[in-house]
Every structure is written in structure tokens, then in C-alpha cells.
Motif scaffolding. Structure first.
Motif, PDB file in Angstrom:
ATOM      1  N   GLY A  58       0.793  -1.225   0.000  1.00 10.23           N
ATOM      2  CA  GLY A  58       0.000   0.000   0.000  1.00 10.23           C
ATOM      3  C   GLY A  58       0.823   1.272   0.000  1.00 10.23           C
ATOM      4  N   GLU A  59       2.099   1.191   0.346  1.00 10.11           N
ATOM      5  CA  GLU A  59       2.971   2.370   0.385  1.00 10.11           C
ATOM      6  C   GLU A  59       3.876   2.488  -0.837  1.00 10.11           C
ATOM      7  OE1 GLU A  59       5.182   2.361   4.047  1.00 10.11           O
ATOM      8  OE2 GLU A  59       3.402   1.905   5.233  1.00 10.11           O
ATOM      9  N   MET A  60       3.975   1.410  -1.613  1.00 11.12           N
ATOM     10  CA  MET A  60       4.959   1.381  -2.703  1.00 11.12           C
ATOM     11  C   MET A  60       4.676   2.353  -3.835  1.00 11.12           C
ATOM     12  SD  MET A  60       6.625  -2.361  -3.192  1.00 11.12           S
ATOM     13  CE  MET A  60       6.657  -2.057  -4.902  1.00 11.12           C
ATOM     14  N   GLU A  61       3.433   2.455  -4.269  1.00 10.77           N
ATOM     15  CA  GLU A  61       3.121   3.287  -5.434  1.00 10.77           C
ATOM     16  C   GLU A  61       3.564   4.735  -5.219  1.00 10.77           C
ATOM     17  OE1 GLU A  61      -0.639   4.668  -8.212  1.00 10.77           O
ATOM     18  OE2 GLU A  61      -0.882   2.934  -6.898  1.00 10.77           O
ATOM     19  N   ARG A  65       6.780   6.696  -7.026  1.00  9.00           N
ATOM     20  CA  ARG A  65       6.573   7.964  -7.749  1.00  9.00           C
ATOM     21  C   ARG A  65       7.606   9.001  -7.289  1.00  9.00           C
ATOM     22  NH1 ARG A  65       1.158   7.409  -7.717  1.00  9.00           N
ATOM     23  NH2 ARG A  65       0.931   8.464  -5.721  1.00  9.00           N
ATOM     24  N   GLY A  66       7.783   9.103  -5.983  1.00  6.90           N
ATOM     25  CA  GLY A  66       8.767  10.041  -5.448  1.00  6.90           C
ATOM     26  C   GLY A  66      10.185   9.677  -5.840  1.00  6.90           C
ATOM     27  N   PHE A  67      10.500   8.385  -5.812  1.00  6.35           N
ATOM     28  CA  PHE A  67      11.846   7.941  -6.191  1.00  6.35           C
ATOM     29  C   PHE A  67      12.097   8.177  -7.673  1.00  6.35           C
ATOM     30  CE2 PHE A  67      15.080   4.418  -6.685  1.00  6.35           C
ATOM     31  CZ  PHE A  67      16.072   5.067  -5.976  1.00  6.35           C
ATOM     32  N   SER A  68      11.066   8.018  -8.485  1.00  9.78           N
ATOM     33  CA  SER A  68      11.177   8.311  -9.913  1.00  9.78           C
ATOM     34  C   SER A  68      11.523   9.786 -10.129  1.00  9.78           C
ATOM     35  CB  SER A  68       9.858   7.964 -10.615  1.00  9.78           C
ATOM     36  OG  SER A  68       9.878   8.374 -11.957  1.00  9.78           O
ATOM     37  N   ILE A  71      15.188  10.352  -9.282  1.00 11.15           N
ATOM     38  CA  ILE A  71      16.058   9.904 -10.376  1.00 11.15           C
ATOM     39  C   ILE A  71      16.008  10.891 -11.529  1.00 11.15           C
ATOM     40  CG2 ILE A  71      16.330   8.139 -12.153  1.00 11.15           C
ATOM     41  CD1 ILE A  71      15.508   6.069 -10.001  1.00 11.15           C
ATOM     42  N   GLN A  72      14.818  11.337 -11.888  1.00 10.85           N
ATOM     43  CA  GLN A  72      14.686  12.280 -13.000  1.00 10.85           C
ATOM     44  C   GLN A  72      15.474  13.562 -12.720  1.00 10.85           C
ATOM     45  OE1 GLN A  72      10.658  13.138 -14.076  1.00 10.85           O
ATOM     46  NE2 GLN A  72      11.248  14.195 -15.936  1.00 10.85           N
ATOM     47  N   ARG A  73      15.423  14.043 -11.494  1.00 12.18           N
ATOM     48  CA  ARG A  73      16.105  15.290 -11.149  1.00 12.18           C
ATOM     49  C   ARG A  73      17.623  15.136 -11.102  1.00 12.18           C
ATOM     50  NH1 ARG A  73      15.472  18.963  -5.697  1.00 12.18           N
ATOM     51  NH2 ARG A  73      16.970  20.518  -6.361  1.00 12.18           N
ATOM     52  N   PHE A  74      18.099  13.979 -10.619  1.00 15.26           N
ATOM     53  CA  PHE A  74      19.529  13.846 -10.354  1.00 15.26           C
ATOM     54  C   PHE A  74      20.250  12.828 -11.232  1.00 15.26           C
ATOM     55  CE2 PHE A  74      17.833  15.353  -6.211  1.00 15.26           C
ATOM     56  CZ  PHE A  74      18.516  16.559  -6.164  1.00 15.26           C
ATOM     57  N   ALA A  75      19.590  12.316 -12.261  1.00 15.62           N
ATOM     58  CA  ALA A  75      20.254  11.356 -13.158  1.00 15.62           C
ATOM     59  C   ALA A  75      21.474  11.994 -13.793  1.00 15.62           C
ATOM     60  CB  ALA A  75      19.289  10.874 -14.235  1.00 15.62           C
ATOM     61  N   THR A  76      22.488  11.170 -14.045  1.00 11.30           N
ATOM     62  CA  THR A  76      23.741  11.680 -14.594  1.00 11.30           C
ATOM     63  C   THR A  76      23.570  12.270 -15.993  1.00 11.30           C
ATOM     64  OG1 THR A  76      24.317   9.452 -15.354  1.00 11.30           O
ATOM     65  CG2 THR A  76      25.170  10.139 -13.203  1.00 11.30           C
ATOM     66  N   ASP A  77      22.586  11.788 -16.761  1.00  9.19           N
ATOM     67  CA  ASP A  77      22.271  12.353 -18.081  1.00  9.19           C
ATOM     68  C   ASP A  77      20.909  11.815 -18.517  1.00  9.19           C
ATOM     69  OD1 ASP A  77      22.657   9.775 -19.522  1.00  9.19           O
ATOM     70  OD2 ASP A  77      24.781  10.110 -19.101  1.00  9.19           O
ATOM     71  N   SER A  78      20.402  12.307 -19.635  1.00  6.68           N
ATOM     72  CA  SER A  78      19.037  11.935 -20.053  1.00  6.68           C
ATOM     73  C   SER A  78      18.930  10.461 -20.441  1.00  6.68           C
ATOM     74  CB  SER A  78      18.558  12.831 -21.198  1.00  6.68           C
ATOM     75  OG  SER A  78      19.400  12.702 -22.311  1.00  6.68           O
ATOM     76  N   GLU A  79      19.959   9.908 -21.050  1.00  2.00           N
ATOM     77  CA  GLU A  79      19.929   8.488 -21.419  1.00  2.00           C
ATOM     78  C   GLU A  79      19.905   7.608 -20.160  1.00  2.00           C
ATOM     79  OE1 GLU A  79      22.974   5.393 -23.483  1.00  2.00           O
ATOM     80  OE2 GLU A  79      22.596   7.257 -24.591  1.00  2.00           O
ATOM     81  N   ALA A  84      17.149   4.210 -16.071  1.00  2.00           N
ATOM     82  CA  ALA A  84      16.770   4.038 -14.667  1.00  2.00           C
ATOM     83  C   ALA A  84      15.248   4.017 -14.502  1.00  2.00           C
ATOM     84  CB  ALA A  84      17.389   5.144 -13.815  1.00  2.00           C
ATOM     85  N   GLN A  85      14.548   4.863 -15.251  1.00  2.00           N
ATOM     86  CA  GLN A  85      13.078   4.876 -15.177  1.00  2.00           C
ATOM     87  C   GLN A  85      12.507   3.544 -15.676  1.00  2.00           C
ATOM     88  OE1 GLN A  85      11.352   7.192 -13.657  1.00  2.00           O
ATOM     89  NE2 GLN A  85      12.938   8.742 -13.478  1.00  2.00           N
ATOM     90  N   ALA A  86      13.110   2.981 -16.716  1.00  2.00           N
ATOM     91  CA  ALA A  86      12.656   1.676 -17.225  1.00  2.00           C
ATOM     92  C   ALA A  86      12.884   0.596 -16.176  1.00  2.00           C
ATOM     93  CB  ALA A  86      13.388   1.330 -18.512  1.00  2.00           C
ATOM     94  N   ARG A  87      14.036   0.620 -15.509  1.00  2.00           N
ATOM     95  CA  ARG A  87      14.305  -0.351 -14.438  1.00  2.00           C
ATOM     96  C   ARG A  87      13.299  -0.191 -13.302  1.00  2.00           C
ATOM     97  NH1 ARG A  87      19.229  -2.271 -12.928  1.00  2.00           N
ATOM     98  NH2 ARG A  87      17.875  -3.691 -11.820  1.00  2.00           N
ATOM     99  N   LEU A  88      13.029   1.054 -12.938  1.00  2.00           N
ATOM    100  CA  LEU A  88      12.125   1.350 -11.830  1.00  2.00           C
ATOM    101  C   LEU A  88      10.691   0.896 -12.136  1.00  2.00           C
ATOM    102  CD1 LEU A  88      12.255   2.652  -9.043  1.00  2.00           C
ATOM    103  CD2 LEU A  88      11.671   4.824 -10.112  1.00  2.00           C
ATOM    104  N   HIS A  89      10.312   0.946 -13.402  1.00  2.00           N
ATOM    105  CA  HIS A  89       8.963   0.539 -13.814  1.00  2.00           C
ATOM    106  C   HIS A  89       8.644  -0.898 -13.396  1.00  2.00           C
ATOM    107  CE1 HIS A  89       5.367   0.305 -16.286  1.00  2.00           C
ATOM    108  NE2 HIS A  89       5.843  -0.822 -16.777  1.00  2.00           N
TER     109      HIS A  89
END
Length: 144
Positions: A58-61, A65-68, A71-79, A84-89
Motif C-alpha cells: 500500500g505504500e509502494m506506489e 513515484r517520489g523515487f522516480s 532519479i529524473q532530477r539527479f540522473a547523470t544524463d538523459s539516457e 533508470a526509469q525503465a528499471r524502476l517501472h
């Protein structure tokens, strides 16, 4: 000393006795549960212990979302962000880690990376997101 981390897993069925017996470390482990519901694991090693706390479904979703966003904010580059987003999915379990160790002993770090890597997980540790290979995917540390 207490350190914290989290491992994000796509296949939680890997985390069990067969997997843990592959480690060369002198390790003992026990399952933690509340009634008939598994809540985590306690791993005891020569350097200390690692308690894995399984995040309730019940807490994961919301957490993912927050962890995504992190990652989006601090990823080393767009690729790397896309990767990372695909892995997180595909994450199906988040295991929060409470690591008790001797202050001067850093053996827990190599064990944590072996554990996460062997589980093909994403590791959040010291304000960084690591891939199973140990590569940094995202970091909020100002020195990077």
C-alpha cells in the motif's frame, strides 16, 4: 554505527535461502514476519547485521513515484534517466536496509553491493542510486 539504504527489486522471489547460501560470507539469516505476512529478513554477518524491511504494498506506489522524481532530477544524463526509469517501472519490492556495523569496518559496503548486484536491484545508498553493476545512475551529492 547505523547506516541506511534501500534495494529496489523487480524479482523478489530471488531473495531467499538459495540465494543467500551463494555468498562466501559467514552469514546467518532469519525471516521476519507479522503473523503469516513476511515483513523482512535479518542477516547476521561478521561485521554486524543487516535488517531488510519490506515496504508494504500500500505504500509502494507513492514511494516509487517520489523515487522516480528523484532519479529524473539527479540522473547523470538523459539516457541514464530513461534507463533508470525503465528499471524502476518493473520494481515489485522495496527493501529498506538498516545496517548495524562497527564504525571503522567498511566490509558492509562491499556486501551491500554484492547483495544488490546479485539480486539485479537498484541500490539507494549515500544519496546515490546505483545500478546492479555498481555504476552511479543518479546522485544528489554536491561533489559530483
Amino acid at each position: 554505527m547505523l547506516s541506511r539504504a534501500a534495494i529496489y527489486l523487480a524479482d523478489p522471489s530471488m531473495l531467499g535461502s538459495r540465494f543467500l547460501e551463494l555468498f562466501d560470507d559467514d552469514i546467518t539469516y532469519e525471516g521476519l514476519k507479522d503473523g503469516n505476512h513476511a515483513t523482512g529478513m535479518l542477516l547476521k554477518l561478521p561485521w554486524g547485521q543487516l535488517k531488510l524491511n519490506f515496504m508494504p504494498d500500500g505504500e509502494m506506489e507513492e514511494h516509487l513515484r517520489g523515487f522516480s522524481g528523484y532519479i529524473q532530477r539527479f540522473a547523470t544524463d538523459s539516457e541514464t534517466n530513461l534507463y533508470a526509469q525503465a528499471r524502476l517501472h518493473y520494481v515489485n519490492m522495496v527493501a529498506g536496509c538498516e545496517i548495524e556495523h562497527h564504525e571503522e569496518d567498511e566490509d558492509f559496503v562491499s556486501f551491500l553491493f554484492k547483495l544488490s548486484g546479485g539480486l539485479n536491484g537498484l541500490l539507494f545508498f549515500y544519496d546515490r542510486v546505483y545500478d546492479f553493476s555498481g555504476d552511479v545512475l543518479a546522485s544528489s551529492r554536491a561533489d559530483e
